[in-house]
Design an enzyme around this catalytic site. Structure first.
Site, PDB file in Angstrom:
ATOM      1  N   ARG A  96     -15.352  -2.121   6.654  1.00  0.00           N
ATOM      2  CA  ARG A  96     -14.973  -3.372   6.001  1.00  0.00           C
ATOM      3  C   ARG A  96     -16.215  -4.201   5.675  1.00  0.00           C
ATOM      4  NH1 ARG A  96     -11.025  -0.994   5.344  1.00  0.00           N
ATOM      5  NH2 ARG A  96      -8.868  -1.516   5.756  1.00  0.00           N
ATOM      6  N   ASP A 100      -8.307 -11.426  -3.992  1.00  0.00           N
ATOM      7  CA  ASP A 100      -8.093 -10.404  -2.964  1.00  0.00           C
ATOM      8  C   ASP A 100      -8.381 -10.984  -1.583  1.00  0.00           C
ATOM      9  OD1 ASP A 100      -7.538  -7.733  -2.152  1.00  0.00           O
ATOM     10  OD2 ASP A 100      -9.677  -7.465  -1.792  1.00  0.00           O
ATOM     11  N   TRP A 156     -10.686  -6.977  12.927  1.00  0.00           N
ATOM     12  CA  TRP A 156      -9.919  -6.631  11.728  1.00  0.00           C
ATOM     13  C   TRP A 156      -8.431  -6.633  12.062  1.00  0.00           C
ATOM     14  CZ3 TRP A 156      -6.896  -2.121  11.157  1.00  0.00           C
ATOM     15  CH2 TRP A 156      -6.302  -1.978   9.893  1.00  0.00           C
ATOM     16  N   ASN A 216       0.782  -1.238   0.000  1.00  0.00           N
ATOM     17  CA  ASN A 216       0.000   0.000   0.000  1.00  0.00           C
ATOM     18  C   ASN A 216       0.811   1.284   0.000  1.00  0.00           C
ATOM     19  OD1 ASN A 216      -2.298  -1.485  -0.053  1.00  0.00           O
ATOM     20  ND2 ASN A 216      -2.949  -1.041   2.032  1.00  0.00           N
ATOM     21  N   GLU A 240      -3.277  -0.619  -7.833  1.00  0.00           N
ATOM     22  CA  GLU A 240      -4.642  -0.855  -7.363  1.00  0.00           C
ATOM     23  C   GLU A 240      -5.297   0.505  -7.143  1.00  0.00           C
ATOM     24  OE1 GLU A 240      -5.724  -3.887  -4.092  1.00  0.00           O
ATOM     25  OE2 GLU A 240      -5.827  -1.938  -3.082  1.00  0.00           O
TER      26      GLU A 240
HETATM   27  C1  LIG Z   1      -5.831  -6.233   8.582  1.00  0.00           C
HETATM   28  C2  LIG Z   1      -4.681  -5.473   8.014  1.00  0.00           C
HETATM   29  C3  LIG Z   1      -4.526  -5.397   6.662  1.00  0.00           C
HETATM   30  C4  LIG Z   1      -3.445  -4.733   6.116  1.00  0.00           C
HETATM   31  N1  LIG Z   1      -3.309  -4.704   4.779  1.00  0.00           N
HETATM   32  C5  LIG Z   1      -2.211  -4.172   4.234  1.00  0.00           C
HETATM   33  C6  LIG Z   1      -2.032  -4.197   2.827  1.00  0.00           C
HETATM   34  O1  LIG Z   1      -2.885  -4.685   2.089  1.00  0.00           O
HETATM   35  N2  LIG Z   1      -0.873  -3.686   2.323  1.00  0.00           N
HETATM   36  C7  LIG Z   1       0.081  -3.140   3.119  1.00  0.00           C
HETATM   37  O2  LIG Z   1       1.116  -2.707   2.595  1.00  0.00           O
HETATM   38  N3  LIG Z   1      -0.075  -3.075   4.461  1.00  0.00           N
HETATM   39  C8  LIG Z   1      -1.188  -3.570   5.030  1.00  0.00           C
HETATM   40  N4  LIG Z   1      -1.368  -3.501   6.386  1.00  0.00           N
HETATM   41  C9  LIG Z   1      -0.414  -2.739   7.217  1.00  0.00           C
HETATM   42  C10 LIG Z   1       0.776  -3.554   7.733  1.00  0.00           C
HETATM   43  O3  LIG Z   1       0.350  -4.779   8.191  1.00  0.00           O
HETATM   44  C11 LIG Z   1       1.435  -2.802   8.884  1.00  0.00           C
HETATM   45  O4  LIG Z   1       1.681  -1.483   8.469  1.00  0.00           O
HETATM   46  C12 LIG Z   1       2.753  -3.429   9.320  1.00  0.00           C
HETATM   47  O5  LIG Z   1       2.566  -4.778   9.627  1.00  0.00           O
HETATM   48  C13 LIG Z   1       3.314  -2.679  10.523  1.00  0.00           C
HETATM   49  O6  LIG Z   1       4.554  -3.237  10.834  1.00  0.00           O
HETATM   50  P1  LIG Z   1       5.056  -3.385  12.354  1.00  0.00           P
HETATM   51  O7  LIG Z   1       6.346  -4.089  12.294  1.00  0.00           O
HETATM   52  O8  LIG Z   1       4.960  -2.096  13.038  1.00  0.00           O
HETATM   53  O9  LIG Z   1       3.969  -4.336  13.044  1.00  0.00           O
HETATM   54  P2  LIG Z   1       3.755  -5.895  12.796  1.00  0.00           P
HETATM   55  O10 LIG Z   1       4.080  -6.250  11.396  1.00  0.00           O
HETATM   56  O11 LIG Z   1       2.404  -6.208  13.295  1.00  0.00           O
HETATM   57  O12 LIG Z   1       4.858  -6.577  13.726  1.00  0.00           O
HETATM   58  C14 LIG Z   1       4.831  -6.545  15.134  1.00  0.00           C
HETATM   59  C15 LIG Z   1       5.635  -7.746  15.630  1.00  0.00           C
HETATM   60  O13 LIG Z   1       5.925  -7.629  17.012  1.00  0.00           O
HETATM   61  C16 LIG Z   1       5.702  -8.893  17.644  1.00  0.00           C
HETATM   62  N5  LIG Z   1       5.433  -8.605  19.049  1.00  0.00           N
HETATM   63  C17 LIG Z   1       4.344  -8.001  19.571  1.00  0.00           C
HETATM   64  N6  LIG Z   1       4.489  -7.828  20.888  1.00  0.00           N
HETATM   65  C18 LIG Z   1       5.701  -8.329  21.210  1.00  0.00           C
HETATM   66  C19 LIG Z   1       6.421  -8.429  22.422  1.00  0.00           C
HETATM   67  N7  LIG Z   1       5.926  -7.953  23.560  1.00  0.00           N
HETATM   68  N8  LIG Z   1       7.635  -9.020  22.413  1.00  0.00           N
HETATM   69  C20 LIG Z   1       8.154  -9.506  21.253  1.00  0.00           C
HETATM   70  N9  LIG Z   1       7.508  -9.428  20.064  1.00  0.00           N
HETATM   71  C21 LIG Z   1       6.299  -8.836  20.049  1.00  0.00           C
HETATM   72  C22 LIG Z   1       4.530  -9.470  16.876  1.00  0.00           C
HETATM   73  O14 LIG Z   1       4.416 -10.855  17.061  1.00  0.00           O
HETATM   74  C23 LIG Z   1       4.889  -9.059  15.451  1.00  0.00           C
HETATM   75  O15 LIG Z   1       5.725  -9.993  14.831  1.00  0.00           O
HETATM   76  C24 LIG Z   1      -2.489  -4.111   6.963  1.00  0.00           C
HETATM   77  C25 LIG Z   1      -2.668  -4.169   8.350  1.00  0.00           C
HETATM   78  C26 LIG Z   1      -3.752  -4.834   8.874  1.00  0.00           C
HETATM   79  C27 LIG Z   1      -3.915  -4.877  10.355  1.00  0.00           C
END
Ligand SMILES: Cc1cc2nc3c(=O)[nH]c(=O)nc-3n(C[C@H](O)[C@H](O)[C@H](O)COP(=O)(O)OP(=O)(O)OC[C@H]3O[C@@H](n4cnc5c(N)ncnc54)[C@H](O)[C@@H]3O)c2cc1C
Length: 618
Positions: free
Chosen positions: A253, A342, A222, A66, A131
């Site tokens: 959604r 999708d 979600w 995205n 998209e």
């Molecule tokens: C339903 C949904 C749909 C999405 N669709 C899209 C899309 O179509 N395209 C797109 O580009 N983005 C999409 N996103 C956005 C994308 O998922 C997030 O922007 C991205 O995952 C954020 O990265 P992050 O590393 O901050 O969090 P995350 O990827 O969620 O990673 C967090 C990590 O921390 C770990 N963790 C949590 N707490 C602890 C702890 N206390 N100790 C150790 N480990 C821990 C978790 O297990 C996880 O592995 C979507 C998000 C959601 C929720």
């Protein structure tokens, strides 16, 4: 005294490292990759609550990336992205952070493609298949394992199944990070990480608010149930400044399955109507102009929260269900395949729901609904830490250290952790992880002699605290008055339900059409603080429930920040995400600012203030 149960289950493991990455989702994998590149002589480790192969918000895969500019094809420039995200967040974003991500994100996506991620191409233009303006389409079932592989190859060790429960600060300087402690959720080992720098990438939070799905559907949300806001709780507990914690997200959604709408609205051009076939956005536009002003009502695209607002108005007027007309879009086999793929790529449950309700998307419309609120920082909202910005872009009051360093020295963040920079999504979060890690390596090279000093008495106290829920259960388990009701402890699930009820009823959940006011918030806060006290009395029968106990603990911290921020902002900045009934309008004169909080661990007090919003892109 160390708990009986702990003596039975646990051993202690000490890990010394230069960089500890907490959470191996998108941002964590980006941080690992970049730290490995710049810090070849450093010891870098990841602690991940699940298994990085399939962890995080989008562990299951995606059908679109995205956040992609397409600069090599002159599709968008970083300035365009800043304007877009600023508009979507009704003006309140960190433009320096957004620009920084935008100028690097394309390089990240090109790397993903080199690593084997299949990206779709437009046969006519030869560019990636769009998209929407910012989204490109992928065959993304294996997206997470692909980036996890790069992360694994870049670090010295990945500690899977280790949940970090507390960060540690330095004995000599409580404003400097020194490591973390946590729990192996499978074998109960107590981990003590001593680290010269820590990058927190532990994701946002679901189940702060009571979900729409209860009873047999409980857990279906979600935002995934396994992310519990550790990214925020860990930081707040050591006194890091946070911003925009009031900026919770509500998503529109497909009803009950939470199937995404992006491909349907953007690519397949589906329309949404009320139950009577009227395109309600058009009906309400004049009212919206009067409510929030033309600057936001006529903005293109309309801010996400305002689109929610229009739908909510329609539902309140009794004109639901709201339908998305898939049947008007699927007029070719290609489009039909695209629509199914999708969901099959990322929300299989929605396809199952279609089957269970006899919905054929080629002939029947589907219901839309608005979700319960979630707290996150990388989607169409931006709760999170106040971090130092990139030196070449950020205004002077946004720079005090290294890029993406929080207000605690040596403590960095990326992805959902970082506040003020929405619309990063998967690719932008990975990119921000890279930026944070590069800065963390520089920080370590500038401070080669620093050795973290950890207070051993504090570690012992944390060890005791961490396993207390097992002890509570062992001691109290024989006195159950009925079913699971104990006079001595509450279970993590009971605590969670209490939290969700408080947030739903007092802090603008679905039960009150997202509406609250000062009196409700104050009452909600007092009930929440009682729950916080009761966290000492959570009882866990096994290691799985012990993990649940700590997830609950982090969720309660996040909820407290949400209430305090919502109380402090005396306006309704994002109608459709939440409403302050006592201050129902956008107030540009007084509240075009970030709300900032800092918890002081030595006094147990919160300080609230505001920070200036600089607009650096015209
Ligand atoms: C339903 C949904 C749909 C999405 N669709 C899209 C899309 O179509 N395209 C797109 O580009 N983005 C999409 N996103 C956005 C994308 O998922 C997030 O922007 C991205 O995952 C954020 O990265 P992050 O590393 O901050 O969090 P995350 O990827 O969620 O990673 C967090 C990590 O921390 C770990 N963790 C949590 N707490 C602890 C702890 N206390 N100790 C150790 N480990 C821990 C978790 O297990 C996880 O592995 C979507 C998000 C959601 C929720």
């Amino acid at each position: 005294m160390i708990s009986l149960s702990y003596r039975r289950t646990g051993s202690v493991k000490h890990v010394d490292c230069d960089i500890l990455i907490v959470g191996g989702g998108f941002a964590g994998c980006g941080a690992a990759y970049e730290a490995g590149y710049w810090g070849r002589d450093l010891r870098i480790v990841i602690a991940e609550k699940a298994n990085i192969e399939r962890s995080g918000a989008v562990a299951h895969g995606l059908s679109a990336i995205n956040c992609y500019m397409g600069m090599r094809w002159n599709e968008n420039m970083p300035e365009d992205f800043v304007r877009y995200a600023r508009n979507d967040l009704m003006g309140l974003v960190r433009e320096d952070l957004l620009f920084d991500i935008a100028r690097h994100v394309d390089a990240t996506v090109h790397m993903f493609e080199e690593w084997g991620l299949p990206i779709m191409y437009n046969k006519e233009t030869g560019h990636y298949q769009r998209e929407g303006r910012w989204q490109i389409m992928i065959h993304g079932e294996s997206y997470k394992p692909i980036i996890a592989e790069a992360a694994k190859k870049s670090v010295d060790e990945v500690y899977n199944r280790v949940m970090i429960t507390h960060l540690l600060t330095d004995m000599q300087n409580p404003r400097r990070i020194a490591g973390a402690v946590g729990l192996d959720v499978r074998d109960g080992t107590f981990y003590v990480f001593r680290a010269r720098a820590v990058i927190v990438c532990a994701g946002g939070a679901s189940h702060i608010y009571r979900p729409r799905s209860v009873g047999e559907g409980a857990g279906r949300t979600w935002y995934p149930p396994w992310n519990n806001g550790s990214a925020y709780a860990l930081l707040m507990q050591v006194g890091a400044d946070m911003i925009q914690m009031e900026n919770r997200i509500v998503v529109t959604r497909f009803k009950d399955g939470y199937g995404p709408v992006g491909a349907w609205f953007l690519m397949l051009k589906s329309v949404a109507t009320n139950a009577y076939g009227e395109e309600y956005e058009k009906t309400h536009i004049d009212d919206l102009r009067a409510y929030v002003g033309t600057k936001y009502a006529d903005a293109k695209p309309m801010p996400t929260c305002l689109r929610n607002h229009l739908m909510l108005e329609e539902i309140k007027a009794g004109k639901g269900p709201i339908y998305i007309h898939t049947e008007r879009s699927l007029d070719t086999p290609e489009k039909e395949e695209l629509g199914w793929e999708d969901f099959l790529d990322m929300t299989i449950g929605q396809a199952v729901l279609w089957a269970s309700q006899n919905i054929d998307p080629k002939t029947d419309p589907s219901e839309l609904s608005m979700s319960e609120p979630y707290v996150m920082g990388s989607h169409a909202v931006c709760a999170g830490a106040w971090v130092s910005g990139p030196e070449d872009l950020a205004p002077a009051d946004y720079v005090w250290g290294y890029n993406r360093m929080t207000t605690v020295e040596g403590l960095f963040g990326a992805g959902d952790t970082v506040g003020g920079s929405p619309h990063k999504f998967s690719s932008g979060s990975f990119t921000e992880g890279r930026l944070a890690a590069k800065a963390a390596v520089k920080y370590l090279k500038d401070h080669p002699d620093y050795r973290p000093q950890i207070n051993t008495a504090k570690i012992e106290a944390l060890r005791e605290e961490l396993y207390r829920p097992l002890e509570n259960y062992e001691v109290g388990k024989h006195v159950i008055v009925k079913g699971s009701v104990s006079p001595f402890f509450i279970t993590p699930k009971q605590g969670l339900q209490r939290l969700e009820k408080i947030m739903d009823e007092y802090c603008g959940g679905v039960g009150s059409y997202y509406t609250t006011n000062e009196k409700l918030l104050e009452k909600g806060l007092s009930l929440l603080l009682m729950l916080k006290e009761d966290l000492r009395n959570v009882g866990s029968e096994d290691l799985h429930q012990l993990q649940r106990a700590w997830e609950l603990n982090h969720r309660v911290w996040v909820a407290e920040a949400v209430i305090r921020h919502t109380l402090y902002r005396k306006e309704t900045r994002w109608p459709g995400y939440y409403y302050r009934a006592d201050y129902p309008h956008v107030d540009e004169t007084n509240w075009h600012v970030f709300v900032n909080s800092r918890y002081n661990p030595s006094t147990d007090q919160w300080e609230m203030s505001t920070r200036h919003v600089h607009h650096i892109v015209p």
